[in-house]
Design an enzyme around this catalytic site. Structure first.
Site, PDB file in Angstrom:
ATOM      1  N   GLY A 106       0.838  -1.194   0.000  1.00 60.65           N
ATOM      2  CA  GLY A 106       0.000   0.000   0.000  1.00 60.65           C
ATOM      3  C   GLY A 106       0.872   1.242   0.000  1.00 60.65           C
ATOM      4  O   GLY A 106       2.077   1.196  -0.277  1.00 60.65           O
ATOM      5  N   THR A 125      -4.894   0.360   0.123  1.00 60.59           N
ATOM      6  CA  THR A 125      -4.787   1.747  -0.357  1.00 60.59           C
ATOM      7  C   THR A 125      -5.688   2.004  -1.550  1.00 60.59           C
ATOM      8  O   THR A 125      -6.333   3.055  -1.639  1.00 60.59           O
ATOM      9  CB  THR A 125      -3.326   2.068  -0.710  1.00 60.59           C
ATOM     10  OG1 THR A 125      -2.551   2.101   0.493  1.00 60.59           O
ATOM     11  CG2 THR A 125      -3.209   3.421  -1.409  1.00 60.59           C
ATOM     12  N   TRP A 166      -8.508   1.072  -2.221  1.00 68.79           N
ATOM     13  CA  TRP A 166      -9.924   1.212  -1.897  1.00 68.79           C
ATOM     14  C   TRP A 166     -10.242   2.548  -1.230  1.00 68.79           C
ATOM     15  O   TRP A 166     -11.411   2.856  -0.988  1.00 68.79           O
ATOM     16  CB  TRP A 166     -10.371   0.069  -0.988  1.00 68.79           C
ATOM     17  CG  TRP A 166     -10.201  -1.274  -1.625  1.00 68.79           C
ATOM     18  CD1 TRP A 166      -9.194  -2.178  -1.421  1.00 68.79           C
ATOM     19  CD2 TRP A 166     -11.056  -1.851  -2.617  1.00 68.79           C
ATOM     20  NE1 TRP A 166      -9.370  -3.277  -2.208  1.00 68.79           N
ATOM     21  CE2 TRP A 166     -10.508  -3.110  -2.953  1.00 68.79           C
ATOM     22  CE3 TRP A 166     -12.230  -1.438  -3.253  1.00 68.79           C
ATOM     23  CZ2 TRP A 166     -11.094  -3.956  -3.898  1.00 68.79           C
ATOM     24  CZ3 TRP A 166     -12.817  -2.276  -4.177  1.00 68.79           C
ATOM     25  CH2 TRP A 166     -12.247  -3.518  -4.496  1.00 68.79           C
ATOM     26  N   GLY A 222     -11.946   8.804  -0.229  1.00 65.85           N
ATOM     27  CA  GLY A 222     -12.043  10.223   0.082  1.00 65.85           C
ATOM     28  C   GLY A 222     -10.838  11.043  -0.310  1.00 65.85           C
ATOM     29  O   GLY A 222     -10.931  11.991  -1.088  1.00 65.85           O
ATOM     30  N   GLU A 256     -14.099  16.603   5.101  1.00 66.28           N
ATOM     31  CA  GLU A 256     -14.675  15.360   5.595  1.00 66.28           C
ATOM     32  C   GLU A 256     -14.936  15.520   7.075  1.00 66.28           C
ATOM     33  O   GLU A 256     -14.647  16.565   7.667  1.00 66.28           O
ATOM     34  CB  GLU A 256     -13.736  14.172   5.307  1.00 66.28           C
ATOM     35  CG  GLU A 256     -13.619  13.835   3.829  1.00 66.28           C
ATOM     36  CD  GLU A 256     -12.818  12.583   3.570  1.00 66.28           C
ATOM     37  OE1 GLU A 256     -12.420  11.929   4.552  1.00 66.28           O
ATOM     38  OE2 GLU A 256     -12.589  12.245   2.401  1.00 66.28           O
ATOM     39  N   HIS A 304     -16.959   2.613  10.006  1.00 69.72           N
ATOM     40  CA  HIS A 304     -17.325   3.723   9.122  1.00 69.72           C
ATOM     41  C   HIS A 304     -18.834   3.908   9.156  1.00 69.72           C
ATOM     42  O   HIS A 304     -19.589   2.929   9.026  1.00 69.72           O
ATOM     43  CB  HIS A 304     -16.853   3.461   7.697  1.00 69.72           C
ATOM     44  CG  HIS A 304     -16.807   4.699   6.853  1.00 69.72           C
ATOM     45  ND1 HIS A 304     -17.952   5.316   6.389  1.00 69.72           N
ATOM     46  CD2 HIS A 304     -15.773   5.449   6.407  1.00 69.72           C
ATOM     47  CE1 HIS A 304     -17.613   6.388   5.685  1.00 69.72           C
ATOM     48  NE2 HIS A 304     -16.296   6.487   5.687  1.00 69.72           N
ATOM     49  N   ARG A 345     -16.069  10.485  13.023  1.00 70.93           N
ATOM     50  CA  ARG A 345     -16.733   9.241  12.627  1.00 70.93           C
ATOM     51  C   ARG A 345     -17.369   8.490  13.788  1.00 70.93           C
ATOM     52  O   ARG A 345     -18.441   7.900  13.649  1.00 70.93           O
ATOM     53  CB  ARG A 345     -15.734   8.326  11.907  1.00 70.93           C
ATOM     54  CG  ARG A 345     -15.409   8.802  10.512  1.00 70.93           C
ATOM     55  CD  ARG A 345     -14.397   7.914   9.838  1.00 70.93           C
ATOM     56  NE  ARG A 345     -14.131   8.386   8.490  1.00 70.93           N
ATOM     57  CZ  ARG A 345     -13.182   7.898   7.707  1.00 70.93           C
ATOM     58  NH1 ARG A 345     -12.418   6.908   8.149  1.00 70.93           N
ATOM     59  NH2 ARG A 345     -12.998   8.374   6.498  1.00 70.93           N
ATOM     60  N   HIS A 362     -14.093  -0.757   9.609  1.00 64.43           N
ATOM     61  CA  HIS A 362     -13.396  -0.006   8.564  1.00 64.43           C
ATOM     62  C   HIS A 362     -11.897   0.117   8.792  1.00 64.43           C
ATOM     63  O   HIS A 362     -11.111  -0.103   7.875  1.00 64.43           O
ATOM     64  CB  HIS A 362     -14.013   1.393   8.473  1.00 64.43           C
ATOM     65  CG  HIS A 362     -13.390   2.274   7.428  1.00 64.43           C
ATOM     66  ND1 HIS A 362     -13.362   1.936   6.091  1.00 64.43           N
ATOM     67  CD2 HIS A 362     -12.777   3.486   7.521  1.00 64.43           C
ATOM     68  CE1 HIS A 362     -12.770   2.895   5.403  1.00 64.43           C
ATOM     69  NE2 HIS A 362     -12.390   3.843   6.247  1.00 64.43           N
ATOM     70  N   ARG A 421      -9.696   7.604  14.545  1.00 61.87           N
ATOM     71  CA  ARG A 421      -8.930   8.254  13.477  1.00 61.87           C
ATOM     72  C   ARG A 421      -9.719   9.379  12.827  1.00 61.87           C
ATOM     73  O   ARG A 421     -10.895   9.217  12.502  1.00 61.87           O
ATOM     74  CB  ARG A 421      -8.534   7.223  12.413  1.00 61.87           C
ATOM     75  CG  ARG A 421      -7.837   7.838  11.203  1.00 61.87           C
ATOM     76  CD  ARG A 421      -7.318   6.780  10.274  1.00 61.87           C
ATOM     77  NE  ARG A 421      -8.366   6.032   9.595  1.00 61.87           N
ATOM     78  CZ  ARG A 421      -8.969   6.425   8.469  1.00 61.87           C
ATOM     79  NH1 ARG A 421      -8.675   7.592   7.924  1.00 61.87           N
ATOM     80  NH2 ARG A 421      -9.878   5.656   7.902  1.00 61.87           N
TER      81      ARG A 421
END
Length: 734
Positions: free
Chosen positions: A49, A79, A81, A84, A150, A270, A319, A380, A415
């Site tokens: 990744g 990575t 996938w 954002g 975000e 997520h 999140r 996630h 995160r």
């Protein structure tokens, strides 16, 4: 140096861990045939990744012979996938301090501020170097980077590519660069265990290559520096956004090698994963947070925006808060999902800005252009992992970790959106710089030790805890681990007692402890989803621990009574790794009696200030699982500081006693390799003794980190030198 591949059947079987004083030896390894082939290199990077490929490129650019081992194709890691984007203070009016503030808030009191400051200050230039490597990000009308918002971000600082295909573009650029440099790669290879030398220093890895080719079956890569960049462990749950390869292999390997892991209880769910039904399993389609960043609304079946009034940022709250808001609304209404409404975007914006998500929705019979789409939280990202310092060093010398497999202190209890790609990028560069310094110091190649198979059980081969965890007001010190023979209040089970196969002689082909059959994988996933998912309690976690123990006991019983275990192979190795990380996750979640970040305890609904600490887990020398806690949000060091270089070229400390910046020692001789060790005596929350992240003094060109090597090409290593930092009581962590 140049090292050739050769056949090898007599060195470094990977069947056991080493003896010696270089680090803890757990006596644990996956049951596997002896390696039938080997490669030799200066560095082996496990994973492809953003973190793994960046580390490989920087090491190769510095002239180190580097080999990349990856579980599938070079471009098939997590990575690709990422939808954002990558977060960095690149926009007008934005600053690293503002990025730091947002990260600390999202981390719910458990971020290591030094680690975050390092991330946000080095991040912008790291992104620019990624662009120089060949990554193409979307641009605004004026030709600058197009930035979006975000969850948890107060500014537009998310750079994206292909609308919602950022990870795919970053992966493409890095894969192209790796191939252009001719870096050797071993694809379709599952890493098994760490090889170490007589002193306990990393000396390579064993691996199994699937299929036919130049290398197939079990082999080894011998190298004095091993970089784990294996990604996450989302497949421990039934439904996840992670690809099928994310089975926690790196964390399990590190545990068996004696390394410490931390914060495994903090699994981020997520909030907006496309809901495909209550029985959906495996990798699920993600609906990026960037969709909400562009103005989409979370609504219930009646069209009510239920996040409004719950948080000042509504749908753009961090999140963990949004996931909890969705779960609460689902409970209130007795439903299985909520809706994401972005009909007001119109077809043009959907097709231009979010083509990947639009295609995924339509492939499942939903059209976000004309209707709200059903969403629900799913596993996630692992905020925890293998504990490292600021240069990616673990508690096993020569073993590094970066990306999702690592726990640097950056993410804390939750995160911040789009910090993951940045973390992988920044800390991979720092790892490469540290490896280059070690090689420059002339450290010898490490020769793996051939060791006999152990004759006692491990792997988190101990039962998962079912007793009452310690109270946060009864702290344990990092140098006073909770012992497995403490029957009550430890959160860790007692010894199971006795070897798995006392009649098995050392070196026998009969394994000392079992592999799980592949069919146990689905059972593990269902146990974890039901007992250690978004909502947790002492009751659900204890039930999960007992059920996981039953799986282990059944496999161990077949071994002890009948001498049988599952056949070694990719499916059984993966399943055994999943059980290992699942049991550690449950143990940590049971111990943490509070709700914080993405760890939600129904029976302890509030955050507790005394729990502003990290739970650190390792397999001890007697192969028992031990849990300890730090005394504050900051980690103790992973390794003892390196000796300070000669001070002759540098200026004296400034009057306030602040040590000179690392640039002052640019011409000093490199320091030696840090020795493995434990936290020094004293309270673990003495953050005042920790060195602050290095900053440029202005003596280097803009955008160049301190101590950048002479090679400034896109593949060159960058980052300030830990070896050149003054000797402080504690090195920082990543």
């Amino acid at each position: 140096m140049t090292r050739a591949a050769h056949r090898d059947t007599g060195t470094g079987t990977g069947r056991g861990s080493p003896t010696g004083n270089g680090g803890p030896a757990t006596g644990a390894a996956l049951h596997a045939p002896a390696p039938g082939w080997s490669l030799a290199a200066d560095v082996v990077v496990v994973g492809s990744g953003v973190a793994g490929l960046t580390a490989a490129l920087r090491c190769a650019a510095a002239g180190l012979e580097t080999v990349v081992v990856t579980k599938a194709r070079l471009d098939a890691g997590s990575t690709r996938w990422a939808q954002g984007g990558i977060a960095a203070a690149l926009g007008d009016g934005d600053t690293p301090q503002q990025h730091l503030d947002d990260t600390l808030v999202a981390g719910a009191g458990l971020c290591d501020e030094d680690a975050v400051r390092l991330l946000v200050t080095e991040g912008p230039d790291a992104v620019r170097r990624l662009i120089d490597t060949g990554a193409h990000f979307d641009e605004s009308a004026d030709g600058g980077l197009a930035l979006t918002r975000e969850g948890g971000h107060h500014r537009r600082r998310i750079a994206h590519a292909g609308g919602d295909a950022t990870g795919a573009e970053i992966s493409r650029a890095l894969v192209d660069a790796v191939r252009a440099r001719g870096i050797p790669t071993v694809e379709n290879a599952l890493v098994l265990d760490l090889l170490t030398d007589a002193e306990g220093h990393a000396a390579g890895v064993t691996l199994h290559v699937m299929g036919e080719g130049q290398h197939d079956g079990v082999g080894a890569v011998h190298a004095p520096s091993v970089v784990l960049a294996t990604g996450g462990m989302g497949q421990v749950y039934s439904a996840t956004t992670n690809p099928a390869v994310s089975t926690g292999d790196g964390v399990a390997l590190a545990l068996r090698a004696g390394a410490e892991v931390s914060d495994l209880e903090f699994v981020q769910f997520h909030p907006t994963v496309l809901f495909l039904g209550p029985d959906a399993e495996g990798q699920q389609p993600l609906v990026s947070e960037a969709v909400r960043g562009e103005g989409a609304h979370l609504v219930d079946a009646d069209g009510v925006r239920f996040m409004v009034g719950r948080h000042e940022l509504a749908e753009l709250a961090p999140r963990d808060i949004v996931a909890k808001g969705i779960m609460r609304r689902m409970r209130e209404q007795g439903t299985e999902h909520m809706y994401l409404d972005a009909r007001h975007f119109g077809a043009d914006m959907w097709e231009r800005r979010f083509p990947t998500i639009l295609a995924a929705c339509r492939a499942h019979g939903m059209d976000p252009v004309t209707e709200p789409v059903p969403v629900a939280p799913a596993a996630h990202y692992a905020s925890g992992g293998v504990r490292t310092d600021a240069d990616g060093r673990t508690t096993v010398p020569g073993l590094y970790a970066c990306g999702e497999v690592a726990c640097t202190g950056v993410h804390g209890a939750n995160r911040l959106a789009s910090n993951s790609l940045l973390e992988g990028l920044v800390y991979a560069e720092r790892i490469a710089a540290d490896i280059v310094r070690a090689e420059a110091a002339g450290h010898p190649a490490r020769v793996p030790v051939a060791t006999a198979r152990p004759d006692t059980p491990t792997d988190a081969d101990r039962p998962a805890p079912t007793d009452v965890p310690t109270r946060p007001d009864e702290p344990t010190r990092p140098d006073e681990p909770t012992r497995p023979d403490e029957p009550a209040g430890s959160g860790v089970p007692a010894h199971t007692g006795g070897p798995a196969r006392p009649d098995v002689p050392a070196g026998s082909d009969v394994p000392a402890y079992p592999l799980l059959g592949a069919d146990a994988r689905f059972r593990i996933q269902r146990i974890m989803t039901d007992g250690a998912g978004v909502l947790r309690s002492a009751k659900s976690l204890a039930r999960a621990a007992a059920q996981l123990q039953e799986l282990h006991d059944a496999a161990r019983g077949d071994l002890v009574e009948h001498g049988k275990t599952a056949e070694p192979g990719v499916d059984t190795w993966e399943t055994t790794n999943l059980l290992c990380v699942a049991r550690v996750l449950v143990a940590a979640a049971l111990r943490r009696e509070e709700t914080r970040g993405c760890h939600w305890r129904e029976d302890h609904a509030d955050a507790v200030d005394d729990w502003r600490r990290h739970i650190v887990v390792r397999l001890a020398a007697d192969r028992a699982l031990t849990l300890t806690t730090t005394r504050a949000e900051n980690f103790p060091p992973t390794l003892e500081p390196a000796p300070a270089p000669a001070p002759a070229p540098g200026p004296a400390p400034v009057p306030d006693g602040t040590p000179p910046r690392p640039d002052a020692y640019a011409d000093a001789a490199p320091a030696g390799t840090p020795r493995a060790g434990t936290a020094p005596a004293g309270p673990a929350d003495d953050a005042s003794a920790r060195p602050t992240p290095a900053e440029s003094t202005g003596n280097t060109p803009p955008g160049t980190p301190p101590h950048a090597p002479a090679d400034t090409s896109p593949g060159a290593p960058h980052g300030p030198s830990t070896a050149d930092r003054p000797t402080a009581a504690r090195p920082q962590e990543h």
